[in-house]
Design a protein around this motif. Structure first.
Motif, PDB file in Angstrom:
ATOM      1  N   THR B 133       0.812  -1.215   0.000  1.00 26.39           N
ATOM      2  CA  THR B 133       0.000   0.000   0.000  1.00 26.39           C
ATOM      3  C   THR B 133       0.849   1.270   0.000  1.00 26.39           C
ATOM      4  O   THR B 133       0.318   2.357   0.062  1.00 26.39           O
ATOM      5  CB  THR B 133      -0.949   0.029   1.207  1.00 26.39           C
ATOM      6  OG1 THR B 133      -0.190  -0.192   2.386  1.00 26.39           O
ATOM      7  CG2 THR B 133      -2.016  -1.028   1.083  1.00 26.39           C
ATOM      8  N   PRO B 149      -5.433   2.610  -0.606  1.00 27.22           N
ATOM      9  CA  PRO B 149      -6.900   2.641  -0.494  1.00 27.22           C
ATOM     10  C   PRO B 149      -7.468   4.059  -0.588  1.00 27.22           C
ATOM     11  O   PRO B 149      -8.536   4.265  -1.168  1.00 27.22           O
ATOM     12  CB  PRO B 149      -7.158   2.038   0.893  1.00 27.22           C
ATOM     13  CG  PRO B 149      -5.973   1.172   1.150  1.00 27.22           C
ATOM     14  CD  PRO B 149      -4.810   1.864   0.494  1.00 27.22           C
ATOM     15  N   TYR B 152      -7.734   5.132  -4.206  1.00 26.86           N
ATOM     16  CA  TYR B 152      -8.920   4.523  -4.832  1.00 26.86           C
ATOM     17  C   TYR B 152     -10.207   5.114  -4.263  1.00 26.86           C
ATOM     18  O   TYR B 152     -11.222   5.203  -4.952  1.00 26.86           O
ATOM     19  CB  TYR B 152      -8.868   2.996  -4.729  1.00 26.86           C
ATOM     20  CG  TYR B 152      -8.009   2.404  -5.824  1.00 26.86           C
ATOM     21  CD1 TYR B 152      -8.573   2.047  -7.048  1.00 26.86           C
ATOM     22  CD2 TYR B 152      -6.639   2.268  -5.676  1.00 26.86           C
ATOM     23  CE1 TYR B 152      -7.793   1.554  -8.078  1.00 26.86           C
ATOM     24  CE2 TYR B 152      -5.844   1.776  -6.697  1.00 26.86           C
ATOM     25  CZ  TYR B 152      -6.427   1.417  -7.902  1.00 26.86           C
ATOM     26  OH  TYR B 152      -5.656   0.946  -8.932  1.00 26.86           O
ATOM     27  N   LEU B 208     -14.472   3.705   1.071  1.00 27.49           N
ATOM     28  CA  LEU B 208     -14.115   2.291   0.941  1.00 27.49           C
ATOM     29  C   LEU B 208     -13.970   1.618   2.305  1.00 27.49           C
ATOM     30  O   LEU B 208     -13.181   2.061   3.154  1.00 27.49           O
ATOM     31  CB  LEU B 208     -12.820   2.139   0.143  1.00 27.49           C
ATOM     32  CG  LEU B 208     -12.857   2.659  -1.298  1.00 27.49           C
ATOM     33  CD1 LEU B 208     -11.512   2.432  -1.981  1.00 27.49           C
ATOM     34  CD2 LEU B 208     -13.978   1.989  -2.093  1.00 27.49           C
ATOM     35  N   ARG B 210     -13.310  -2.048   4.587  1.00 31.54           N
ATOM     36  CA  ARG B 210     -12.317  -3.126   4.497  1.00 31.54           C
ATOM     37  C   ARG B 210     -12.676  -4.142   3.411  1.00 31.54           C
ATOM     38  O   ARG B 210     -11.826  -4.591   2.662  1.00 31.54           O
ATOM     39  CB  ARG B 210     -12.176  -3.832   5.852  1.00 31.54           C
ATOM     40  CG  ARG B 210     -11.203  -5.010   5.777  1.00 31.54           C
ATOM     41  CD  ARG B 210     -10.821  -5.486   7.156  1.00 31.54           C
ATOM     42  NE  ARG B 210      -9.999  -4.470   7.814  1.00 31.54           N
ATOM     43  CZ  ARG B 210      -9.851  -4.384   9.127  1.00 31.54           C
ATOM     44  NH1 ARG B 210     -10.467  -5.238   9.922  1.00 31.54           N
ATOM     45  NH2 ARG B 210      -9.081  -3.462   9.648  1.00 31.54           N
ATOM     46  N   ASP B 212     -14.222  -3.689   0.731  1.00 31.15           N
ATOM     47  CA  ASP B 212     -14.046  -3.135  -0.626  1.00 31.15           C
ATOM     48  C   ASP B 212     -12.609  -3.294  -1.105  1.00 31.15           C
ATOM     49  O   ASP B 212     -12.311  -2.987  -2.256  1.00 31.15           O
ATOM     50  CB  ASP B 212     -14.374  -1.624  -0.644  1.00 31.15           C
ATOM     51  CG  ASP B 212     -15.857  -1.332  -0.568  1.00 31.15           C
ATOM     52  OD1 ASP B 212     -16.588  -1.771  -1.474  1.00 31.15           O
ATOM     53  OD2 ASP B 212     -16.276  -0.662   0.403  1.00 31.15           O
ATOM     54  N   CYS B 213     -11.726  -3.696  -0.187  1.00 28.10           N
ATOM     55  CA  CYS B 213     -10.293  -3.768  -0.486  1.00 28.10           C
ATOM     56  C   CYS B 213      -9.882  -5.226  -0.683  1.00 28.10           C
ATOM     57  O   CYS B 213     -10.393  -6.121  -0.002  1.00 28.10           O
ATOM     58  CB  CYS B 213      -9.470  -3.182   0.661  1.00 28.10           C
ATOM     59  SG  CYS B 213      -9.953  -1.513   1.138  1.00 28.10           S
ATOM     60  N   PHE B 291      -9.707  -3.107  -5.810  1.00 24.14           N
ATOM     61  CA  PHE B 291     -10.751  -2.443  -5.025  1.00 24.14           C
ATOM     62  C   PHE B 291     -12.056  -2.569  -5.808  1.00 24.14           C
ATOM     63  O   PHE B 291     -12.033  -2.656  -7.041  1.00 24.14           O
ATOM     64  CB  PHE B 291     -10.411  -0.962  -4.790  1.00 24.14           C
ATOM     65  CG  PHE B 291      -9.185  -0.773  -3.952  1.00 24.14           C
ATOM     66  CD1 PHE B 291      -9.275  -0.788  -2.567  1.00 24.14           C
ATOM     67  CD2 PHE B 291      -7.940  -0.635  -4.538  1.00 24.14           C
ATOM     68  CE1 PHE B 291      -8.135  -0.657  -1.773  1.00 24.14           C
ATOM     69  CE2 PHE B 291      -6.796  -0.503  -3.768  1.00 24.14           C
ATOM     70  CZ  PHE B 291      -6.896  -0.517  -2.376  1.00 24.14           C
TER      71      PHE B 291
END
Lengths: 140, 390
Positions: B133, B149, B152, B208, B210, B212-213, B291
């Motif tokens: 990340t 994240p 995104y 987003l 968790r 969604d990741c 994502f």
């Protein structure tokens, strides 16, 4: 943990003038003397016409939130104590977009299109990071 | 479809089967999946005269040495065509194109391509997540604490603003991937989830959650590509390479021309043109689901639905198994596996397995044509390949 534990910009030949201006609380961008285009972030040549005749132009420091996200889980430990914090893309009045943070604003209050103005966060002796706050917050 | 003669085909696949590969290093894992792929193709070491890899995360095998050469020596391969391709995460799609093009040009006959990493087993999970990340422009992004994240999330927020896309619609992507993973014995997470579960999972970077990741696992895969003529003599039905495309608009999101449409547009357009196909001809799509919003964006940019329609398209069930265009029947990066750089390569091996008709419960019926798309950076770097049963 001090603020300097966060990743700080290391100015390059391209960006020295930008960061010097930030220290004086001025937001600047390069303008091409040949084609007239503004560009951000600073680079050695014009990304529209390859010209090397780039001049520094002072920006209004005003713009609108183009997109935003409140970070609740900092994946870098350096930002852990800041959560929640608002990261954003701001579209400046001059049309350029910057990655930044929105400060002095509750996460639930920020919205796309919110008018903002630049404010400088002096994070070290050398570096003042341009961040943005709601334009209405400006003192007369 | 254009005449596939003179083209290349995928004839062998090998992959890790499950989320963890403890006790092996990156080089051993590369060799493990490469061996499987060569055996699956019914070939011997001496048959392989091309080797493509994408590098690795262990400096021992990558710094100041060519990774593909290190793997070749370790396995006893003597390629006359070999490269380590540095292209970030869409590299798996690009490797197929490079292999097929080299074969068509007569530079070599049979190419092994491999990408694998024991990402989680080697480091702590926290280190693995941090590594996966940490991304951003060192001067104009990283100082603001923008995690991947969050990048995104900025894309998702703008999509919501421009098109009215909802968190529930994005969540629906994760629900579909989990449902598919439930039919995949190798998937990391197999228990069904609901839209409500996704929305109730901890917020990582608004909007987003968790779920969604994508997840973090070990793993990798290898494939063997050869000429279609040669492929016809080998045990498996050849899976023909029909076309590829690549697109690039920026590296850092600060320089992206748009937050709602990306270079998947050009990548997909060129791949379809080369294949002589259109979106309606594709039976399965493999999209880069790091994502949930990325899937919605690719559905639009690749032309499976119109701009801004991705959320409603997903909500209507069109990407589910049995839907109009099933996406990632393996469960994707969201539920099956995501070892970092090799993540998307499972999309490629699953595409081949699906086109062979070998996917059991999760088989897309009568699947003849598959599109595989990879994304690197922050929707920066795109590569597409289109494959079909010979």
């Amino acid at each position: 943990m001090s603020a300097t534990d966060r990743p700080l910009p290391t100015p390059t030949g391209d960006s020295e003038a930008f960061w010097r201006a930030c220290k004086k609380e001025m937001l600047t961008a390069q303008r091409c003397a040949d084609c007239g285009r503004l560009q951000f972030y600073p680079r050695r040549y014009c990304t529209s016409c390859l010209s090397e005749r780039l001049e520094w132009s002072t920006l209004s420091g005003r713009g609108k939130v183009y997109s935003h996200s409140t970070v609740f889980r900092a994946l870098s430990p350096a930002f852990q104590k800041d959560i929640p914090y608002i990261v954003a893309v701001v579209e400046l009045a001059e049309g350029l977009r910057m990655m930044t943070q929105i400060v002095e604003c509750a996460p639930e209050a920020v919205f796309v299109g919110m008018p903002v103005e630049v404010t400088f966060d002096h994070v070290s002796d050398e570096i003042a990071l341009p961040k943005f706050r709601r334009a209405e917050a400006k003192q007369p | 479809m254009k005449d596939p003669s003179g083209r290349a085909a995928i004839v062998g696949i090998g992959r890790t089967e499950g989320p963890r590969t403890p006790g092996v290093n990156s080089l051993q894992l590369h060799a493990e999946v490469a061996r499987k792929a060569i055996l699956d193709a019914g070939l011997k070491l001496a048959d392989i005269d091309g080797v493509l890899t994408a590098g690795c995360d262990e400096p021992t095998y990558c710094e100041e040495v060519a990774h593909s050469a290190v793997l070749s020596e370790y396995m006893g391969l003597k390629p006359r065509f070999t490269y380590t391709i540095d292209l970030g995460t869409p590299v798996f799609a690009k490797m197929v194109e490079v292999a097929a093009t080299a074969i068509s040009a007569g530079l070599c006959r049979t190419v092994l391509l491999a990408c694998a990493e024991p990402t989680v087993s080697r480091a702590s999970r926290t280190q693995a997540v941090e590594k996966m990340t940490a991304f951003g422009h060192p001067e104009f992004e990283l100082p603001y604490g923008v995690s991947i994240p969050a990048f995104y999330a900025l894309i998702a927020r703008r999509h919501m603003h421009e098109y009215g896309t909802t968190g529930a619609q994005m969540a629906r992507v994760a629900v579909a991937m989990r449902r598919h993973a439930g039919l995949n014995p190798w998937a990391r997470f197999r228990d069904p989830i609901t839209v409500e579960d996704v929305l109730a999972s901890p917020m990582i970077a608004d909007p987003l959650h968790r779920l969604d990741c994508s997840i973090t696992t070990d793993g990798g895969a290898a494939l063997v590509v050869t000429s279609l003529d040669h492929a016809r003599d080998l045990p498996h039905q050849p899976i023909v390479y029909l076309g590829a495309g690549q697109g690039y608009s920026h590296e850092h999101l600060v320089a992206a021309p748009s937050l709602t449409s990306f270079a998947a547009v050009e990548s997909g357009r060129d791949a379809f043109r080369m294949a002589g196909l259109k979106t309606g001809d594709v039976d399965i799509a493999f999209l880069y689901d790091n994502f949930t919003i990325a899937v919605i964006s690719q559905l639009e940019d690749l032309g499976f639905c119109g701009a801004g329609e991705g959320g409603a398209f997903v909500e209507a069930g069109h990407i589910d198994l049995g839907g109009r265009i099933p996406v990632n029947p393996n469960g994707g990066l969201l539920s099956e596996a995501h070892p970092g750089r090799p993540g998307g390569i499972f999309h490629l091996t699953e595409a081949v397995a699906q086109l062979r008709g070998a996917c059991g419960e999760r088989q897309v019926r009568d699947a003849e044509t598959a599109l595989v798309h990879g994304v690197g950076g922050i929707m920066s770097n795109h590569a597409t390949v289109i494959l079909a049963r010979a």
